[in-house]
Design a protein around this motif. Structure first.
Motif, PDB file in Angstrom:
ATOM      1  N   THR A 207      37.728  46.774  39.221  1.00 45.16           N
ATOM      2  CA  THR A 207      38.384  48.164  38.718  1.00 45.16           C
ATOM      3  C   THR A 207      38.129  49.286  38.966  1.00 45.16           C
ATOM      4  N   THR A 215      44.199  50.851  31.332  1.00 45.79           N
ATOM      5  CA  THR A 215      43.427  50.377  32.186  1.00 45.79           C
ATOM      6  C   THR A 215      42.512  49.074  31.712  1.00 45.79           C
ATOM      7  N   GLU A 219      42.848  45.385  32.237  1.00 45.33           N
ATOM      8  CA  GLU A 219      41.627  44.619  32.911  1.00 45.33           C
ATOM      9  C   GLU A 219      40.549  43.482  32.460  1.00 45.33           C
TER      10      GLU A 219
END
Length: 265
Positions: A207, A215, A219
């Motif tokens: 990422t 986020t 992940e």
């Protein structure tokens, strides 16, 4: 043994080789060098043009034409050159995205040209691997371009695609380190890469940044769901003091690319 050969596959320059191969002004940072690597790719001939975009693109066009026109068209009798160009543009526009022959066929209809366009000389494909079921799946792989310079020459460099671009860079680096590479399926979630050797396995997420909480959770979640104890890594462009989340390593992508081995970090 007449007529037989052993294929030794050569990839374009890694980022580490790129730094050794090119001459940079002393005031250019490693991040700026990496940006040039993302834009120009790793074809050694580009050293002659000192990052001149117009001349570099001309050189890449010559290499690309040779690969497409000679290696692909000559080996696939009946392949249509204009159709092949459309397929290459499609694959370059969809690096890191799940694709299938059907999804390409929705845009293009010639199956022979589709297979020709997916030549290993210009594009690499990963299959899907069910991590919990420990089996390869037959559908929905991802395609990656063999050198980012080709993609940027065909489409123009678009910084908005940076996430997929760095994912492509990681895919190529894993191949250089002699891993077999798959997409990992974990329940309804996915891991960007499952990388295997006979005595080793890595699970990797890629990422651009882990700074945003949503986020970070996106992940980390698939990696947390994997029941075994093989190395689990998130690679990003971040540089911060947090380098581990519940045993999952968080590494800077550039540092990882410059390491001798993915497990040294």
């Amino acid at each position: 043994l007449s007529g037989r050969y052993v294929e030794i596959r050569m990839l374009p320059l890694s980022f580490k080789e790129f730094l050794d191969f090119y001459e940079f002004a002393p005031n250019i940072t490693v991040d700026e060098k990496f940006q040039r690597y993302l834009q120009f790719g790793g074809m050694p001939i580009l050293r002659e043009y000192k990052f001149n975009e117009a001349r570099s693109n001309q050189a890449l066009e010559g290499i690309y034409s040779t690969v497409v026109l000679r290696d692909i068209l000559q080996r696939n009798n009946g392949a249509d050159q204009s159709m092949l160009q459309k397929i290459m543009l499609f694959l370059c526009s969809n690096i890191g995205s799940i694709t299938s022959p059907n999804s390409i066929g929705n845009v293009l209809s010639n199956e022979g040209d589709i297979q020709a366009g997916k030549s290993k000389n210009i594009a690499g494909k990963t299959g899907r691997y069910d991590v919990k079921g420990k089996q390869l799946l037959k559908t929905l792989g991802k395609n990656y371009i063999i050198d980012m310079g080709f993609r940027n020459m065909l489409l123009g460099y678009r910084d908005a695609d940076r996430g997929h671009i760095i994912e492509n860079i990681v895919f190529l680096e894993l191949l250089r380190r002699d891993y077999r590479v798959y997409i990992g399926k974990v329940g309804e979630t996915e891991v960007d890469f499952v990388a295997e050797k006979p005595s080793d396995k890595l699970y990797i997420q890629v990422t651009e940044s882990m700074q945003a909480p949503e986020t970070r959770e996106r992940e980390l979640r698939p990696l947390r769901m994997i029941p075994d104890n093989y190395e689990k890594i998130v690679l990003s462009m971040d540089r911060n003091f947090i380098n581990c989340y519940d045993g999952i390593k968080s590494l800077n992508l550039i540092d990882w690319l410059l390491s001798e081995n993915a497990l040294e970090q």
